[in-house]
Design a protein around this motif. Structure first.
Motif, PDB file in Angstrom:
ATOM      1  N   VAL A  12       8.525  20.155 -28.285  1.00  0.00           N
ATOM      2  CA  VAL A  12       7.219  19.731 -27.948  1.00  0.00           C
ATOM      3  C   VAL A  12       6.562  19.651 -29.559  1.00  0.00           C
ATOM      4  O   VAL A  12       7.031  20.034 -30.328  1.00  0.00           O
ATOM      5  N   GLU A  20       2.149  22.100 -21.207  1.00  0.00           N
ATOM      6  CA  GLU A  20       3.347  21.212 -21.817  1.00  0.00           C
ATOM      7  C   GLU A  20       4.260  22.436 -22.210  1.00  0.00           C
ATOM      8  O   GLU A  20       5.570  22.262 -22.276  1.00  0.00           O
ATOM      9  N   ALA A  24       8.129  23.397 -20.851  1.00  0.00           N
ATOM     10  CA  ALA A  24       9.311  23.018 -21.635  1.00  0.00           C
ATOM     11  C   ALA A  24       9.993  24.200 -21.611  1.00  0.00           C
ATOM     12  O   ALA A  24      11.324  24.318 -21.473  1.00  0.00           O
TER      13      ALA A  24
END
Length: 374
Positions: A12, A20, A24
């Motif tokens: 990321v 996010e 991930a």
């Protein structure tokens, strides 16, 4: 060896949102979890992703990481000098030079128990079809006499009067850099923060005893060599109320005299006589699922392989079955009778001792490709 950047590990950007980052991490944890992954170094990659999430998933730790990197604010950050106990983050570095053990966690904080590993050997069919079984393993359990306290019934551990329950002693030293606090493990309580004056007669003050315990194991169908089964909560007990560790059962499989396995596929060899291979036949082939009839076409060559669809091992994750591959071995006759020799000589005289034109071309092409390195 320097650590990899946490953002790089999770794949990321540095301005990624917390959602996010979480997404991930979950993707990597699912991919590299040691219980299911067959990737190389899966366990190391799983731990690496978990470490990255532990930092980037915490707002305060992430802020510190963004500012100081892996070193952290207490590992070489340039805080102010003066009379503060750890000199703005230099305390742990000074501890290393002056004999301290660095900062210690609360000795009375809950700690997870250790994981255990048990190696189980299965025969070929047990690995194919799975089984339910019990194993007996030695493991530490909480002492029932003292309920894990280590103290004789009717008494209880006392807070160490020397370290006041901290499990460590602080010693101040004056250095050219200022006043340094040197932390050492309290030798009175051995870092536990507690003193047991009257120890339990059963466990001798350890709070644990070793016992052999029967544990039920479910072996899934299709498990393969080297794969592990995790039995949650069957490891060593935690400390200070911490959770119990897990038991990992590592599978080994005895070799089979007829079958060989590669993943979900099973391989075997079937002998054929010269006449069966030349004229064709229908034979029975053993599989782990029962005997199967296989039609051998006339002119079958030695080494020819036939595929029996879905007659291999079941996929351990439930994705169908593999195949069974049957390799033909044409057996040259021995100890022939005079009549058999006579017939073969007659066959030789009729057919000659040279391969057919088609066989000659196929062999010649393979030789040419071998020399060319195709």
């Amino acid at each position: 060896m320097s650590k990899r950047d946490y953002y790089e590990i999770l794949g990321v950007s540095k301005d990624a949102s917390k959602d996010e980052i979480k997404k991930a991490y979950r993707k990597l944890a699912k991919k590299y979890h040691p219980d299911v992954s067959q990737e190389d170094n899966a366990e190391d990659k799983f731990k690496e992703a978990q470490e990255a999430w532990d930092v980037l998933g915490d707002d305060q730790k992430r802020q510190q990481y963004d500012q100081f990197g892996h070193a952290g604010p207490n590992q070489g950050g340039f805080g102010g000098f003066g009379g503060a106990e750890d000199f703005g983050g230099f305390g742990d570095i000074f501890d290393m030079f002056f004999g301290g053990g660095g900062r210690r966690r609360d000795p009375n904080a809950p700690r997870r128990g250790a994981d255990l590993q048990y190696t189980m050997t299965l025969n070929f069919e047990e690995a194919i079809f799975g089984k339910e079984t019990d194993v007996q393993i030695p493991k530490e359990e909480e002492c029932e006499t003292c309920d894990g306290s280590g103290a004789k019934p009717g008494t209880k551990p006392e807070t160490c009067s020397h370290c006041q329950g901290a499990g460590q002693l602080n010693q101040e030293q004056n250095t050219p850099f200022g006043r340094v606090v040197n932390r050492r493990v309290c030798h009175y309580c051995e870092g536990t923060g507690q003193i047991i004056k009257d120890k339990c007669n059963t466990c001798g003050g350890a709070g644990r005893v070793t016992k052999r315990k029967n544990i039920h194991i479910s072996i899934p169908a299709g498990i393969d060599e080297g794969q592990r089964i995790r039995v949650s909560g069957q490891g060593e007990p935690g400390e200070n109320g911490g959770p119990t560790g897990d038991l990992y059962v590592v599978v080994q499989i005895r070799p089979h005299e007829f079958y060989k396995r590669e993943g979900d596929h099973i391989f075997c060899e079937m002998p054929l006589t010269f006449t069966q291979a030349a004229l064709g036949d229908e034979i029975e082939v053993p599989t782990v699922h029962g005997n199967v009839k296989l039609k051998i076409p006339a002119g079958t060559q030695n080494g020819k392989t036939f595929r029996l669809k879905e007659k291999g091992a079941p996929n351990v994750r439930g994705y169908g079955h593999g195949d069974q591959h049957v390799k033909i071995r044409v057996v040259t006759p021995t100890n022939m009778t005079d009549r058999q020799k006579e017939l073969l000589r007659e066959f030789h005289d009729i057919s000659g001792n040279q391969p057919t034109e088609e066989q000659h071309d196929n062999i010649f092409q393979r030789v040419k490709r071998a020399f060319k390195g195709d």
